[in-house]
Design an enzyme around this catalytic site. Structure first.
Site, short mmCIF file in Angstrom:
data_model
loop_
_atom_site.label_atom_id
_atom_site.label_comp_id
_atom_site.label_asym_id
_atom_site.label_seq_id
_atom_site.Cartn_x
_atom_site.Cartn_y
_atom_site.Cartn_z
N GLN A 214 0.95 -1.50 0.16
CA GLN A 214 -0.10 -0.47 0.14
C GLN A 214 1.31 1.42 -0.54
O GLN A 214 0.76 2.36 0.13
CB GLN A 214 -1.06 0.19 0.96
CG GLN A 214 -1.79 -1.03 0.93
CD GLN A 214 -2.46 -1.55 2.58
OE1 GLN A 214 -2.23 -2.35 3.49
NE2 GLN A 214 -3.96 -0.36 2.79
N ASN A 215 1.97 1.45 0.05
CA ASN A 215 2.99 2.01 0.42
C ASN A 215 3.14 2.60 -0.88
O ASN A 215 3.52 2.12 -2.01
CB ASN A 215 4.52 1.81 0.84
CG ASN A 215 4.56 1.19 2.58
OD1 ASN A 215 3.62 1.62 2.83
ND2 ASN A 215 5.03 0.20 3.18
N HIS B 111 -0.88 0.87 -4.93
CA HIS B 111 -1.82 3.05 -4.76
C HIS B 111 -0.41 3.29 -5.44
O HIS B 111 -0.88 4.81 -5.29
CB HIS B 111 -1.41 3.68 -3.60
CG HIS B 111 -2.68 2.68 -2.49
ND1 HIS B 111 -2.23 2.80 -0.86
CD2 HIS B 111 -3.76 2.18 -2.45
CE1 HIS B 111 -3.45 2.54 -0.87
NE2 HIS B 111 -4.24 1.83 -1.37
N CYS C 261 1.31 19.56 -23.23
CA CYS C 261 -0.14 20.30 -23.57
C CYS C 261 -0.72 21.31 -22.60
O CYS C 261 -1.80 21.67 -23.03
CB CYS C 261 -1.03 18.72 -23.37
SG CYS C 261 -1.70 18.40 -22.02
N GLY D 183 2.32 -3.97 8.49
CA GLY D 183 2.76 -2.81 8.99
C GLY D 183 1.14 -1.65 8.39
O GLY D 183 1.29 -0.92 7.99
N SER D 184 0.58 -2.68 8.57
CA SER D 184 -1.09 -1.57 7.92
C SER D 184 -2.30 -1.67 8.54
O SER D 184 -2.03 -2.48 9.61
CB SER D 184 -0.96 -2.61 7.15
OG SER D 184 -2.48 -1.91 6.34
N VAL E 25 7.79 -4.18 13.13
CA VAL E 25 7.44 -5.07 11.48
C VAL E 25 8.90 -5.65 10.98
O VAL E 25 8.97 -6.67 11.02
CB VAL E 25 7.30 -4.17 11.09
CG1 VAL E 25 7.27 -4.82 9.20
CG2 VAL E 25 5.36 -3.81 10.76
#
Length: 315
Positions: free
Chosen positions: A130-131, A148, A211, A248-249, A292
């Site tokens: 998720q990092n 992500h 652009c 770690g989440s 962790v």
């Protein structure tokens, strides 16, 4: 800028994180933690694992956590605010410009290195993170799904051209000479490099060099959906595993929690390692509240090899 620790290297992804030195070694588990880790081996040993990681893994690289026990309250900008409000978008880029230059030397820590060992030993079906800091790739992990997105890239929302974050930093510096030197940091810096500064009114935002469209960091904002093909790949990683290991989440957002629900529904063991409670604790086969990096390092050293001929985690 602080001196880099011995035997370290700058983050290859130029991600824009890391407020300090990465932890170079980890403490040994306590007796209570060791008993829990030995129980984890009973659930995880002998099968391939899907590894899901979150911000708690990168704290040992000097990156602040989002929702850890010591993390301050966060009120992140949503995708709708970013694209719909020019003032908020200018404020975001000003704060991010300062934060990126404060935190742009991320280095992997022993937890990232342990994940590499697990992969090299053939114990992982894949790694879902998720990092957005790209530290898993910097450390040497190969089969990584950046759920992500990636903070080392910027995308134009109009023509979809891509740019490196360091290239955009150069554009912002040209448009705002002296801003970095004059900006006053009023507080901390969030994990997404959002620096707590108040003076953003005169900041000039860079447009797409191709652009003239709107530039946005190429990661998933709150209020924005993870691309469906990326989610499908992540579910395949869980399908190919016999157990899910979360490291770690807090599992606060559904983008990560859904994999815990999916694995638990399939009857696969779910082991969660995190400081503090997580939203997935009621579904966990085992929850371990500890550092962790220490836990992953111990598991990388102590999980048994897979039985000969094992192709996936299924019995």
């Amino acid at each position: 800028m602080s001196e880099q620790p011995k035997n370290s290297r700058p983050g290859l992804g130029l991600t824009g994180f890391a407020s300090g030195h990465a932890l170079e070694s980890v403490p040994a588990p306590t007796e209570a933690e060791l008993r829990l880790l030995e129980r984890a081996v009973g659930y995880l040993g002998g099968q391939r694992l899907a590894l899901l990681t979150g911000a708690g893994l990168s704290t040992d690289s000097g990156i602040p956590d989002y929702r850890g026990p010591d993390a301050p309250p966060r009120n992140p900008l949503t995708y709708q605010q970013f694209v719909g409000d020019p003032d908020l978008r200018r404020r975001y880029w000003a704060r991010n410009h300062v934060g990126w230059h404060h935190l742009r030397h991320a280095v992997p820590n022993p937890g990232h290195e342990a994940a590499v060992v697990l992969e090299q030993r053939g114990l992982l079906s894949g790694l879902i993170t998720q990092n957005v800091d790209r530290l898993h790739t910097d450390a040497g992990s190969v089969n990584v799904i950046d759920l992500h997105g990636r903070y080392d890239q910027v995308v134009c929302l109009n023509c979809r051209s891509g740019f490196s974050r360091s290239e955009v930093a150069g554009l912002l510096q040209e448009l705002n000479p002296g801003y970095l030197e004059q900006a006053r940091l009023d507080g901390g810096i969030a994990p997404d490099a959002d620096a707590d500064i108040a003076d953003t009114e005169n900041f000039v935002v860079a447009d797409c060099p191709v652009c003239g469209g709107m530039l946005k960091p190429d990661f998933v904002y709150f209020g924005e959906n993870v691309p469906k093909d990326r989610v499908a790949r992540a579910f395949s990683v869980v399908d190919d595993a016999g157990a899910l290991l979360v490291a770690g989440s807090s599992l606060t957002v559904m983008s990560g929690l859904r994999f815990v629900r999916y694995a638990a529904k399939a009857g696969k063991p779910v082991v969660i390692i995190n400081r503090g409670a997580t939203r997935g604790d009621p579904l966990a086969t085992l929850k371990i509240d500890m550092g962790v990096s220490t836990a992953l390092t111990w598991l990388a050293e102590n999980l048994p090899d897979l039985p000969a001929g094992t192709k996936d985690g299924a019995d």
